[in-house]
Scaffold this active site. Structure first.
Site, PDB file in Angstrom:
ATOM      1  NE  ARG A  30      13.915  -3.016 -28.344  1.00 40.44           N
ATOM      2  CZ  ARG A  30      14.593  -3.727 -29.358  1.00 40.44           C
ATOM      3  NH1 ARG A  30      15.584  -4.373 -29.254  1.00 40.44           N
ATOM      4  NH2 ARG A  30      13.808  -4.365 -30.623  1.00 40.44           N
ATOM      5  CG  ASN A  51      13.764 -18.239 -29.066  1.00 39.75           C
ATOM      6  OD1 ASN A  51      13.092 -18.533 -30.935  1.00 39.75           O
ATOM      7  ND2 ASN A  51      12.536 -18.025 -28.274  1.00 39.75           N
ATOM      8  NE  ARG A  54      12.442 -10.626 -38.079  1.00 35.94           N
ATOM      9  CZ  ARG A  54      13.999 -11.331 -37.912  1.00 35.94           C
ATOM     10  NH1 ARG A  54      13.835 -11.430 -39.307  1.00 35.94           N
ATOM     11  NH2 ARG A  54      14.187 -11.603 -36.851  1.00 35.94           N
ATOM     12  CB  SER A  93     -13.051  -7.058 -72.188  1.00 38.48           C
ATOM     13  OG  SER A  93     -13.733  -6.894 -71.489  1.00 38.48           O
ATOM     14  NE  ARG A  97      -0.965 -11.157 -62.074  1.00 38.07           N
ATOM     15  CZ  ARG A  97      -1.737 -11.548 -62.988  1.00 38.07           C
ATOM     16  NH1 ARG A  97      -1.663 -12.976 -62.450  1.00 38.07           N
ATOM     17  NH2 ARG A  97      -2.659 -11.116 -63.982  1.00 38.07           N
ATOM     18  CE1 TYR A  98       1.246  -8.095 -60.033  1.00 44.18           C
ATOM     19  CE2 TYR A  98       1.055  -8.100 -58.161  1.00 44.18           C
ATOM     20  CZ  TYR A  98       0.236  -7.879 -59.240  1.00 44.18           C
ATOM     21  OH  TYR A  98      -0.680  -6.925 -59.400  1.00 44.18           O
ATOM     22  CG  ASP A 125      17.041 -12.398 -34.875  1.00 43.81           C
ATOM     23  OD1 ASP A 125      18.109 -11.771 -33.777  1.00 43.81           O
ATOM     24  OD2 ASP A 125      16.464 -11.722 -35.422  1.00 43.81           O
ATOM     25  CG  HIS A 134     -14.526  22.662 -60.400  1.00 45.58           C
ATOM     26  ND1 HIS A 134     -14.728  22.935 -59.051  1.00 45.58           N
ATOM     27  CD2 HIS A 134     -13.861  24.046 -59.936  1.00 45.58           C
ATOM     28  CE1 HIS A 134     -13.560  23.803 -58.001  1.00 45.58           C
ATOM     29  NE2 HIS A 134     -13.122  24.777 -59.092  1.00 45.58           N
TER      30      HIS A 134
END
Length: 447
Positions: free
Chosen positions: A334, A89, A343, A294, A15-16, A91, A169
């Site tokens: 690590r 396998n 990612r 609406s 959609r975006y 990257d 308030h």
């Protein structure tokens, strides 16, 4: 199934998509691959410039040919690397093999083993990703944020002298001015934007466990720490973290995400305030011909832009919170958890961008309803009680707070006339009485 905006799982790719497609240059899989290629090529050139004995034949003409590999990088190249990855396998190893193929095409076969020389994959990831984030912040994020701030500054000046009943308030409180209330958000955002620019984009570069072990054993006479710092800072424009484990600490990246989160939180606060002012009829909304407010109630114009912004900024903050909390934590030298979460770095950027654009659109539709501001002030003369009792304190009048408290809490309707009548009962001189009667909700707005 071919990916399209209609079948994408994430709305940022569905959609975006048209609102955030510029971010693909920094955060898509293709972009990540291209940044990795860039780092590998620039690293090889830096080795040539050290110079290593085996690489002395390289000149600027060859460097230009090498840089063309990433400067002219295409979706076809990215797909070629993904095909290699099917076999490896891995990257980053696929990127190395791709560049070796390019060296073959350039007749540079004898130099191929200096591609990725002495490095681990994190030397590439922990430079490529910070570089992509840095450029995304500079080229997309900050310009969009500045658009929002500049719009708020314009509205703050335009509405600088509009008196407004404050609410603390949720109750009527000492009057303020609309422009000043908008300026509060300008200052808050400016402060965070300033801090954002002070955070370094840190990168790890030092081999398998951060100590340049492989580099030193091969060429013990070279100052590899100085080389690494020069490469990261002078070639890539990042900050060299040292010492490190196999991966970057991510402390500076976490600071960046925390600052982005605060910016989003400030905008959520703004969105909710403007939403509330619209519900109070302080603002009308400009709409385009043909738009529907609406689906069921023809009279409504919903504040959907501010709601859309709030929702997207909230999603961005949820992900930024996880990134900032998770990335600096890694088991021993690590683990791989940082790789998979990194990612998703583009996701909060995308939701923040959607939020910025929605807030900006909503602000552009606001129409000041001056009559509502005036009537709200006129219906709340009780708020000048603070002003009156403070002047009476100045004059040494006995128990002024208690006197005003009695007036405002026992009288069901406080207006200009009841305030004037009360002032007339005070045992003060005529000058003070005139001073008190000049105070009104619309002029009691401070500095």
């Amino acid at each position: 199934m071919e990916l399209s905006p209609l079948n994408a799982i994430s709305p940022i790719d569905g959609r975006y998509r048209n609102k955030v497609e510029n971010l693909a240059r920094f955060f898509s899989e293709e972009a990540l691959i291209r940044y990795r290629v860039l780092v590998e090529i620039e690293y090889f050139i830096a080795l040539c410039e050290t110079p290593l004995p085996q690489l002395r034949e390289f000149d600027h003409a060859l460097f230009k040919s090498l840089r063309a590999i990433y400067e002219n990088f295409t979706p076809v190249d990215a797909q070629s690397i993904k095909e290699i990855e099917r076999t490896t396998n891995h990257d980053v190893k696929a990127v190395e093999y791709f560049i070796k193929e390019q060296f073959d095409a350039l007749n540079l076969q004898q130099y191929k083993e200096f591609i990725h020389f002495g490095l681990t994959s994190q030397d590439i990831n922990n430079t490529a990703i910070p570089l992509s984030i840095k450029q995304a912040v500079e080229q997309e994020y900050i310009p969009q944020l500045n658009q929002v701030i500049e719009k708020l500054e314009t509205l703050s000046r335009e509405w600088a002298m509009v008196p407004m009943l404050a609410r603390t308030h949720g109750q009527p409180a000492s009057p303020t001015r609309l422009g000043k209330e908008i300026e509060v958000f300008v200052v808050r955002l400016r402060t965070q934007a300033s801090w954002l620019t002070q955070i370094p984009y840190a990168a790890k570069f030092g081999g398998a466990t951060g100590n340049f072990n492989a580099h030193k054993v091969a060429y013990p006479g070279i100052d590899w720490k100085e080389f690494g710092t020069s490469f990261v800072e002078n070639k890539l424009g990042l900050h060299h973290s040292f010492p490190t484990t196999q991966i970057e600490h991510y402390d500076q990246m976490a600071a960046l995400f925390d600052t982005m989160k605060r910016i989003n939180t400030i905008l959520i606060d703004l969105d909710r305030d403007i939403w509330t002012y619209i519900s109070m009829d302080y603002f009308k909304q400009r709409i385009k011909k043909g738009e529907v407010g609406s689906s069921a109630m023809p009279h409504k114009v919903n504040p959907i832009d501010f709601e859309n912004s709030e929702g997207n900024l909230g999603i961005a903050n949820a992900i930024l919170e996880h990134l900032a909390a998770k990335l600096p934590v890694s088991r021993l030298q690590r683990d791989l958890t940082d790789s998979t979460v990194l990612r998703n770095v583009g996701v909060p950027f995308a939701h923040a961008s959607i939020g910025f654009q929605a807030t900006l659109k909503g602000l552009g539709k606001l129409l000041l309803n001056a009559d509502r501001f005036e009537s709200d002030l006129e219906n709340n003369w009780a708020v000048v009680a603070e002003a009156i009792q403070t002047i009476l304190r100045r004059e040494g009048y006995p128990n002024p707070y208690e006197a005003l408290k009695g007036l405002t809490r026992t009288n069901s309707r406080i207006n200009k006339e009841t305030i004037a009548e009360f002032i007339d009962t005070l045992e003060v001189n005529e000058d003070i009485r005139r001073e008190l009667k000049q105070i009104s909700p619309s002029n009691y707005t401070g500095i």
